[in-house]
Design a protein around this motif. Structure first.
Motif, PDB file in Angstrom:
ATOM      1  N   THR A  24       0.845  -1.192   0.000  1.00 37.42           N
ATOM      2  CA  THR A  24       0.000   0.000   0.000  1.00 37.42           C
ATOM      3  C   THR A  24       0.879   1.241   0.000  1.00 37.42           C
ATOM      4  N   GLU A  25       0.446   2.229  -0.741  1.00 35.37           N
ATOM      5  CA  GLU A  25       1.229   3.453  -0.887  1.00 35.37           C
ATOM      6  C   GLU A  25       1.251   4.236   0.427  1.00 35.37           C
ATOM      7  N   GLU A  26       2.443   4.633   0.833  1.00 41.30           N
ATOM      8  CA  GLU A  26       2.573   5.436   2.036  1.00 41.30           C
ATOM      9  C   GLU A  26       2.066   6.849   1.754  1.00 41.30           C
ATOM     10  N   VAL A  27       1.232   7.364   2.617  1.00 37.47           N
ATOM     11  CA  VAL A  27       0.697   8.712   2.445  1.00 37.47           C
ATOM     12  C   VAL A  27       0.947   9.506   3.713  1.00 37.47           C
ATOM     13  N   ASN A  28       1.027  10.828   3.548  1.00 36.53           N
ATOM     14  CA  ASN A  28       1.123  11.670   4.729  1.00 36.53           C
ATOM     15  C   ASN A  28      -0.156  11.517   5.539  1.00 36.53           C
ATOM     16  N   PRO A  29      -0.047  11.384   6.857  1.00 36.38           N
ATOM     17  CA  PRO A  29      -1.248  11.177   7.662  1.00 36.38           C
ATOM     18  C   PRO A  29      -2.187  12.372   7.604  1.00 36.38           C
ATOM     19  N   TYR A  30      -3.487  12.081   7.659  1.00 33.52           N
ATOM     20  CA  TYR A  30      -4.494  13.131   7.707  1.00 33.52           C
ATOM     21  C   TYR A  30      -4.389  13.843   9.055  1.00 33.52           C
ATOM     22  N   VAL A  31      -4.408  15.160   9.024  1.00 32.85           N
ATOM     23  CA  VAL A  31      -4.353  15.959  10.251  1.00 32.85           C
ATOM     24  C   VAL A  31      -5.735  16.542  10.490  1.00 32.85           C
ATOM     25  N   ALA A  32      -6.364  16.141  11.596  1.00 34.90           N
ATOM     26  CA  ALA A  32      -7.735  16.556  11.882  1.00 34.90           C
ATOM     27  C   ALA A  32      -7.764  17.709  12.869  1.00 34.90           C
ATOM     28  N   GLN A  33      -8.818  18.523  12.789  1.00 37.56           N
ATOM     29  CA  GLN A  33      -9.003  19.597  13.754  1.00 37.56           C
ATOM     30  C   GLN A  33      -9.210  19.013  15.147  1.00 37.56           C
ATOM     31  N   SER A  34      -9.844  17.844  15.202  1.00 35.77           N
ATOM     32  CA  SER A  34     -10.066  17.142  16.466  1.00 35.77           C
ATOM     33  C   SER A  34      -9.523  15.727  16.349  1.00 35.77           C
ATOM     34  N   GLU A  35      -8.653  15.339  17.282  1.00 40.17           N
ATOM     35  CA  GLU A  35      -8.084  13.995  17.245  1.00 40.17           C
ATOM     36  C   GLU A  35      -9.167  12.933  17.428  1.00 40.17           C
ATOM     37  N   ALA A  36     -10.265  13.311  18.056  1.00 37.04           N
ATOM     38  CA  ALA A  36     -11.357  12.363  18.257  1.00 37.04           C
ATOM     39  C   ALA A  36     -11.880  11.835  16.922  1.00 37.04           C
ATOM     40  N   LEU A  37     -11.837  12.664  15.869  1.00 42.87           N
ATOM     41  CA  LEU A  37     -12.291  12.233  14.552  1.00 42.87           C
ATOM     42  C   LEU A  37     -11.460  11.054  14.062  1.00 42.87           C
ATOM     43  N   LEU A  38     -10.146  11.139  14.201  1.00 43.03           N
ATOM     44  CA  LEU A  38      -9.267  10.060  13.772  1.00 43.03           C
ATOM     45  C   LEU A  38      -9.494   8.801  14.593  1.00 43.03           C
ATOM     46  N   ILE A  39      -9.575   8.962  15.894  1.00 43.04           N
ATOM     47  CA  ILE A  39      -9.769   7.812  16.776  1.00 43.04           C
ATOM     48  C   ILE A  39     -11.082   7.099  16.450  1.00 43.04           C
ATOM     49  N   ASP A  40     -12.151   7.877  16.282  1.00 44.26           N
ATOM     50  CA  ASP A  40     -13.468   7.283  16.081  1.00 44.26           C
ATOM     51  C   ASP A  40     -13.601   6.608  14.717  1.00 44.26           C
ATOM     52  N   THR A  41     -12.984   7.182  13.672  1.00 46.80           N
ATOM     53  CA  THR A  41     -13.053   6.543  12.356  1.00 46.80           C
ATOM     54  C   THR A  41     -12.225   5.258  12.332  1.00 46.80           C
ATOM     55  N   VAL A  42     -11.079   5.264  12.984  1.00 50.58           N
ATOM     56  CA  VAL A  42     -10.249   4.052  13.052  1.00 50.58           C
ATOM     57  C   VAL A  42     -10.986   2.943  13.799  1.00 50.58           C
ATOM     58  N   ILE A  43     -11.575   3.280  14.928  1.00 50.93           N
ATOM     59  CA  ILE A  43     -12.313   2.279  15.709  1.00 50.93           C
ATOM     60  C   ILE A  43     -13.491   1.727  14.906  1.00 50.93           C
ATOM     61  N   SER A  44     -14.205   2.604  14.198  1.00 44.70           N
ATOM     62  CA  SER A  44     -15.354   2.165  13.415  1.00 44.70           C
ATOM     63  C   SER A  44     -14.947   1.160  12.347  1.00 44.70           C
ATOM     64  N   LEU A  45     -13.856   1.448  11.621  1.00 45.07           N
ATOM     65  CA  LEU A  45     -13.405   0.520  10.586  1.00 45.07           C
ATOM     66  C   LEU A  45     -12.885  -0.774  11.187  1.00 45.07           C
ATOM     67  N   ALA A  46     -12.195  -0.677  12.315  1.00 45.91           N
ATOM     68  CA  ALA A  46     -11.678  -1.879  12.975  1.00 45.91           C
ATOM     69  C   ALA A  46     -12.815  -2.808  13.393  1.00 45.91           C
ATOM     70  N   LEU A  47     -13.957  -2.228  13.712  1.00 45.40           N
ATOM     71  CA  LEU A  47     -15.124  -3.009  14.116  1.00 45.40           C
ATOM     72  C   LEU A  47     -15.963  -3.463  12.922  1.00 45.40           C
ATOM     73  N   GLY A  48     -15.494  -3.167  11.713  1.00 46.31           N
ATOM     74  CA  GLY A  48     -16.196  -3.616  10.515  1.00 46.31           C
ATOM     75  C   GLY A  48     -17.355  -2.738  10.101  1.00 46.31           C
ATOM     76  N   LYS A  49     -17.414  -1.512  10.626  1.00 48.80           N
ATOM     77  CA  LYS A  49     -18.501  -0.602  10.257  1.00 48.80           C
ATOM     78  C   LYS A  49     -18.205   0.075   8.921  1.00 48.80           C
ATOM     79  N   ASN A  50     -19.280   0.504   8.245  1.00 47.17           N
ATOM     80  CA  ASN A  50     -19.140   1.389   7.094  1.00 47.17           C
ATOM     81  C   ASN A  50     -19.181   2.811   7.616  1.00 47.17           C
ATOM     82  N   ILE A  51     -18.363   3.690   7.055  1.00 53.72           N
ATOM     83  CA  ILE A  51     -18.362   5.070   7.534  1.00 53.72           C
ATOM     84  C   ILE A  51     -18.695   6.026   6.397  1.00 53.72           C
TER      85      ILE A  51
END
Length: 287
Positions: A24-51
């Protein structure tokens, strides 16, 4: 990113090991205004959710999806929606091929089928641009069944456990239609706002070839003014696009900043008054 729950961290490590043969191509990480956005999207995908990522054009929805895919080490298959999107564009199509001098019909798999069979991520861009009658074919793909009967081959395709869908919408744009409740109910939804201040400064340093920090700070100030004009209804949302701002910063390495703003931001607008409003704001900082 703050420490993730141990179970989520383990899921991420297992997926990276599973897909390590896929470079997979390495990309610069997305920088969010709120870190909670990153945490919550990662958790959602890890749990098999569609976002579902909702936000104005240029706010970083595609960048976030790329960053998430890189975080899990998973390849991504993309569907770009439009009014012309049909089942073949999503699922694949039949074609005639030559094998040992004989012609036979073969099926070329589309992004949805490929992502399901390989347990990859599926990115559906501007999902609300598709005709409402086109999307129900994905209902079984997006709900607990995680399967589809391919109408072109009759094959029942069951998605692997690591398969998930990331969709993006730009609400209120010409040519878009509201998502029906049945479709929205299959997603966990996240609002993606424009970034600002120190977070935007960090993104411009990361994404742009411009290295003059004082000049970058002026572009951050310009972005704040443009966002205020958008919020007051004087400019359309694309005027405060982060993508366009990065373009302006890049151009400013070689041409005067005012010209860079004219080419990268004002020039994308159709209304002369809107163009003038952008340039008036730019002259405040770059005159």
């Amino acid at each position: 990113m703050s420490t993730l729950p141990d179970k989520i961290d383990q899921i991420i490590k297992e997926r990276k090991l599973l897909f390590q043969q896929n470079k997979t191509e390495e990309v610069n990480p997305y920088v969010a205004q709120s870190e909670a956005l990153l945490i919550d999207t990662v958790i959602s995908l890890a749990l098999g959710k569609n976002i579902l990522l909702k936000g104005p054009t240029g706010s970083g929805k595609t960048k976030l999806s790329e960053s998430l895919a890189s975080h899990f080490g998973q390849p991504v298959h993309s569907v770009n929606c439009s009014v012309d999107l049909d089942a073949e564009a999503m699922l694949g199509f039949k074609t005639i091929i030559e094998v040992d001098g004989k012609s036979r019909i073969d099926f070329v798999e589309g992004p949805v089928i490929k992502a399901m069979k390989n347990g990859h991520l599926l990115y559906i861009d501007e999902i609300n641009m598709a005709k409402p009658e086109t999307l129900p074919i994905l209902n079984g793909v997006l709900d607990y069944r995680r399967q589809i009967t391919n109408p072109f081959t009759g094959e029942v395709v069951k998605a692997k456990a690591t398969f998930s869908v990331i969709a993006a919408v730009n609400e209120g744009y010409a040519g878009t239609a509201p998502l029906n409740e049945a479709l929205k109910n299959r997603f966990v939804t996240f609002d993606i706002p424009y970034i600002s201040g120190d977070v935007l400064l960090s993104v411009l340093k990361q994404e742009s070839i411009l290295k003059d920090e004082k000049l970058i700070q002026l572009f951050v100030s310009l972005s704040s003014d443009l966002t205020a004009l958008v919020e007051s209804g004087r400019l359309p949302e694309e005027a405060s696009s982060i993508r366009a701002l990065v373009d302006a910063c890049d151009l400013a390495v070689y041409i005067p900043p005012l010209r860079a703003v004219e080419r990268a931001i004002a020039g994308k607008l159709d209304d002369d008054r809107e163009k003038a409003a952008v340039m008036n704001a730019a002259e405040t900082w770059f005159a």
